[in-house]
Design a protein around this motif. Structure first.
Motif, PDB file in Angstrom:
ATOM      1  N   THR A   1       0.833  -1.210   0.000  1.00  0.00           N
ATOM      2  CA  THR A   1       0.000   0.000   0.000  1.00  0.00           C
ATOM      3  C   THR A   1       0.860   1.250   0.000  1.00  0.00           C
ATOM      4  O   THR A   1       0.580   2.216  -0.721  1.00  0.00           O
ATOM      5  N   ALA A   2       1.926   1.250   0.812  1.00  0.00           N
ATOM      6  CA  ALA A   2       2.841   2.393   0.859  1.00  0.00           C
ATOM      7  C   ALA A   2       3.457   2.648  -0.514  1.00  0.00           C
ATOM      8  O   ALA A   2       3.578   3.807  -0.955  1.00  0.00           O
ATOM      9  N   THR A   3       3.825   1.571  -1.205  1.00  0.00           N
ATOM     10  CA  THR A   3       4.420   1.698  -2.533  1.00  0.00           C
ATOM     11  C   THR A   3       3.422   2.267  -3.533  1.00  0.00           C
ATOM     12  O   THR A   3       3.743   3.175  -4.310  1.00  0.00           O
ATOM     13  N   LEU A   4       2.194   1.756  -3.498  1.00  0.00           N
ATOM     14  CA  LEU A   4       1.168   2.242  -4.425  1.00  0.00           C
ATOM     15  C   LEU A   4       0.841   3.715  -4.180  1.00  0.00           C
ATOM     16  O   LEU A   4       0.678   4.490  -5.127  1.00  0.00           O
ATOM     17  N   ILE A   5       0.741   4.114  -2.918  1.00  0.00           N
ATOM     18  CA  ILE A   5       0.458   5.525  -2.606  1.00  0.00           C
ATOM     19  C   ILE A   5       1.570   6.406  -3.161  1.00  0.00           C
ATOM     20  O   ILE A   5       1.308   7.444  -3.789  1.00  0.00           O
ATOM     21  N   ALA A   6       2.820   6.007  -2.930  1.00  0.00           N
ATOM     22  CA  ALA A   6       3.964   6.813  -3.386  1.00  0.00           C
ATOM     23  C   ALA A   6       3.998   6.916  -4.909  1.00  0.00           C
ATOM     24  O   ALA A   6       4.195   8.004  -5.467  1.00  0.00           O
ATOM     25  N   VAL A   7       3.798   5.793  -5.583  1.00  0.00           N
ATOM     26  CA  VAL A   7       3.872   5.769  -7.047  1.00  0.00           C
ATOM     27  C   VAL A   7       2.713   6.554  -7.664  1.00  0.00           C
ATOM     28  O   VAL A   7       2.917   7.365  -8.581  1.00  0.00           O
ATOM     29  N   ILE A   8       1.502   6.343  -7.169  1.00  0.00           N
ATOM     30  CA  ILE A   8       0.337   7.018  -7.750  1.00  0.00           C
ATOM     31  C   ILE A   8       0.361   8.514  -7.447  1.00  0.00           C
ATOM     32  O   ILE A   8      -0.009   9.330  -8.291  1.00  0.00           O
ATOM     33  N   ASP A   9       0.802   8.889  -6.246  1.00  0.00           N
ATOM     34  CA  ASP A   9       0.931  10.314  -5.913  1.00  0.00           C
ATOM     35  C   ASP A   9       1.825  11.022  -6.922  1.00  0.00           C
ATOM     36  O   ASP A   9       1.458  12.070  -7.474  1.00  0.00           O
ATOM     37  N   HIS A  10       2.999  10.445  -7.181  1.00  0.00           N
ATOM     38  CA  HIS A  10       3.923  11.073  -8.122  1.00  0.00           C
ATOM     39  C   HIS A  10       3.408  10.984  -9.551  1.00  0.00           C
ATOM     40  O   HIS A  10       3.621  11.892 -10.358  1.00  0.00           O
ATOM     41  N   LEU A  11       2.710   9.903  -9.862  1.00  0.00           N
ATOM     42  CA  LEU A  11       2.164   9.721 -11.212  1.00  0.00           C
ATOM     43  C   LEU A  11       1.132  10.802 -11.518  1.00  0.00           C
ATOM     44  O   LEU A  11       1.139  11.394 -12.601  1.00  0.00           O
ATOM     45  N   ILE A  12       0.238  11.071 -10.567  1.00  0.00           N
ATOM     46  CA  ILE A  12      -0.772  12.116 -10.759  1.00  0.00           C
ATOM     47  C   ILE A  12      -0.098  13.463 -11.000  1.00  0.00           C
ATOM     48  O   ILE A  12      -0.422  14.190 -11.945  1.00  0.00           O
ATOM     49  N   LYS A  13       0.848  13.799 -10.143  1.00  0.00           N
ATOM     50  CA  LYS A  13       1.525  15.096 -10.260  1.00  0.00           C
ATOM     51  C   LYS A  13       2.286  15.214 -11.579  1.00  0.00           C
ATOM     52  O   LYS A  13       2.282  16.283 -12.220  1.00  0.00           O
ATOM     53  N   ASN A  14       2.913  14.121 -12.010  1.00  0.00           N
ATOM     54  CA  ASN A  14       3.671  14.171 -13.256  1.00  0.00           C
ATOM     55  C   ASN A  14       2.766  14.194 -14.484  1.00  0.00           C
ATOM     56  O   ASN A  14       3.081  14.859 -15.482  1.00  0.00           O
ATOM     57  N   LEU A  15       1.639  13.486 -14.434  1.00  0.00           N
ATOM     58  CA  LEU A  15       0.706  13.501 -15.569  1.00  0.00           C
ATOM     59  C   LEU A  15       0.102  14.896 -15.753  1.00  0.00           C
ATOM     60  O   LEU A  15      -0.018  15.380 -16.879  1.00  0.00           O
TER      61      LEU A  15
END
Length: 323
Positions: free
Chosen positions: A272-286
């Motif tokens: 869950t920690a990994t998914l939160i970190a990856v998706i958080d950055h993915l949203i900001k980068n998209l």
């Protein structure tokens, strides 16, 4: 030139490698973590991200105005969108230099004014992030030593930097390069050290990074996680301070790893920690990339060839030695 291209490829591979290792480590638990996904929280995350970018644009407009370069907020926001999009593709924050081209082409700003505006923005970003990290530490138990070092070092360096600025205006030099440096530092002082400007830049920066934190809170809520705000703030602080060291383009990989480590230490399941970190950055980068593409249309046809030429020049510096 070839060494710089190799460094670019290596940094991209490093970013992919870090994220790949993170996902591989929790691969067996990813499906279970995704069961808790609530996409509805994606909407506030995206909306806040867009507001945060325009807030950055407004702050950049204020900085440029202090340097006697008057621009609209939309232009300033487009500058940031485009430069940050380039930063996602090349290392060492070369994308920041794109702004110099933009303000020079559209508003006849000098190279010194362009550089000074970037320095002011970056200094306030780093100092504000570290300041918020210092506050978050007061509410988080068992903060790792590396996170404390990340917070303290920028604050000390920032204090030294502003201390140097206080003495600007008292020195001059006939040396071309030293004179240019002193001119730029005088401009940085003019743009940041008047009481009213310092207050505006500090509090607008605090607002920007709080919004950045709330985006991550929304992503956490997507996975039914109620992580304390202080922990999320500490994670965002750690991620962005690590990201400030341009090891990979846009801090890809290093940002996600920092967030995931902080969340895991606070008791969040690794997957869950990994998914939160990856998706958080993915949203900001998209959102960054979408804004960057829109900014290309906003500036017009001239901007892409000029950007490519600028990046090529940077990669070709000392090219005769590299070939």
């Amino acid at each position: 030139m070839y060494r710089k291209i190799f460094a670019l490829i290596l940094s991209l591979l490093l970013a992919v490698g870090i994220i790949g290792v993170m996902l591989w480590r929790v691969w067996g638990d990813l499906n279970a973590a995704l069961q808790y996904l609530h996409p509805v929280y994606l909407v506030p995350a995206v909306l806040i991200c867009v507001v945060a970018w325009f807030s950055r644009g407004w702050r950049y407009k204020v900085i440029l105005a202090r340097l006697s370069v008057i621009v609209p907020t939309v232009f300033a926001t487009a500058c940031i969108y485009l430069s940050q999009t380039v930063n996602l593709l090349v290392p060492a924050r070369l994308g920041d230099l794109i702004r110099i081209i933009l303000v020079k082409h559209e508003y006849d700003a000098t190279v010194s004014q362009g550089l000074s505006s970037i320095v002011v923005e970056r200094v306030f970003d780093i100092i504000t992030v570290a300041f918020l990290g210092l506050i978050s530490v007061l509410f988080v138990l068992n903060v790792p030593e590396w996170a404390l070092s990340l917070i303290v070092i920028p604050l000390v360096l920032g204090a030294l930097f502003f201390g140097v600025l206080l003495f600007m205006g008292r020195f001059s030099s006939e040396n071309k390069y030293l004179g240019y440096l002193l001119t730029m530092l005088n401009e940085v002082k003019e743009a940041s050290l008047t009481p009213s400007t310092a207050i505006i830049l500090f509090f607008s920066s605090v607002g920007i990074w709080i919004m950045d934190t709330i985006i991550c809170v929304s992503v956490s809520a997507m996975f039914n996680q109620e992580i304390p705000l202080a922990v999320v703030l500490l994670a965002i602080v750690a991620g962005n301070l690590v990201k400030a060291v341009p090891v990979t383009p846009g801090g890809l990989g290093t940002y996600e790893a920092s967030l995931a480590i902080i969340f895991e230490l606070s008791g969040v399941a690794p997957a869950t920690a990994t998914l939160i970190a990856v998706i958080d950055h993915l949203i900001k980068n998209l959102i960054t990339v979408i804004g960057g593409v829109a900014s290309i249309f906003y500036f017009g046809n001239w901007v892409v060839p000029e950007m490519m030429a600028s990046i090529k020049r940077r990669l070709s510096d000392s090219g005769e030695e590299d070939v």
